[in-house]
Design a protein around this motif. Structure first.
Motif: not given
Length: 247
Positions: A2-8, A26-31, A34-37
């Motif tokens: 799982k990879l995560c893109a953050v819209q910020l 990053i905390e939310q993505a890890a929860d 995700a292994e990469l954000v």
């Protein structure tokens, strides 16, 4: 994987505040597993070319220590946006922090005309690995030229990781171009854009993921902060709101 893109919506010139928000993302993505954000272009300072020189930091800066600590603790890699000082001038940079490994630094190789007074172009392509996945970073304008993705693919890239600061027009063009990148190279694309005021424009969101056939798997709207989580194993993706309860 799982990879995560953050819209910020980064805050203009507020490195400390933006860093704190990155850590929560990053905390939310890890929860979510995700292994990469990946964050939008120049996410730690906001996309503010006129402030870039005074805000530029090397990847060795102690101000990035909390990001590295989060990577080490959570077992996650982070691609953030930051102006990087070099002997050739300030570059539009992407520090890539990985658990227990040295920081990588990628810099945008192709600049838009209005960036030329403030930045110098990078000169080194990059492909890096997250477990068995080979990832190629791309920063905004350069990602709109198929040659950039072709070079990455020739270096073994299996996923195109795009960090941008785009207007509504730019997002529309990206949503036409990135599926073609995916289809022509058989390489999924994950794109993170900003929302809210940036420099002289409004970031228009639309962060998204496409599979290797160019099918749109998920996209966010033009206003709200959020996350796109791409599962490369299942070739699925979902959009989620950003958790702001701690703010």
């Amino acid at each position: 994987m799982k990879l995560c893109a953050v819209q910020l919506a980064s805050r203009k010139g507020d490195v400390a505040g933006n860093l704190a928000r990155h850590l929560r993302c990053i905390e939310q993505a890890a929860d979510l597993g995700a292994e990469l954000v990946v964050f939008p272009e120049l996410s730690l300072t906001g996309y503010e070319p006129t402030l870039a020189r005074q805000l530029a930091l090397p990847v060795s800066s102690e101000r990035l220590t909390p990001l590295q600590a989060a990577c080490d603790r959570l077992g996650i890699s982070v691609a953030a946006g930051l102006p990087l000082p070099t002997l050739q001038g300030v570059r539009i940079g992407m520090p890539i922090l990985r658990p227990g490994q040295p920081v990588l630094a990628y810099a945008k190789q192709r600049l838009h005309d209005d960036e030329l007074p403030f930045f110098s172009a990078g000169d080194e392509p990059l492909v890096f690995s997250i477990r068995q996945l080979q990832v190629a970073p791309a920063i905004c304008y350069e990602s709109m030229f198929i040659e950039h993705a072709v070079q990455a693919h020739s270096m073994g890239a299996q996923l195109y990781l795009v960090s941008v600061a785009k207007t509504a027009k730019g997002v529309r063009e990206g949503h036409e171009h990135y599926p073609e990148v995916a289809r022509s190279l058989g390489m999924p694309v994950l794109m993170a854009n900003c929302v809210g005021p940036s420099d002289t424009f409004i970031g228009a969101g639309g962060s998204a993921a496409w599979d290797r056939q160019g099918n749109l798997l998920a996209a966010l709207d033009e206003r709200q902060e959020g996350l796109i989580v791409l599962d490369t194993t299942r070739e699925t993706a979902s959009g989620l709101p950003l958790d702001t309860r701690a703010e």
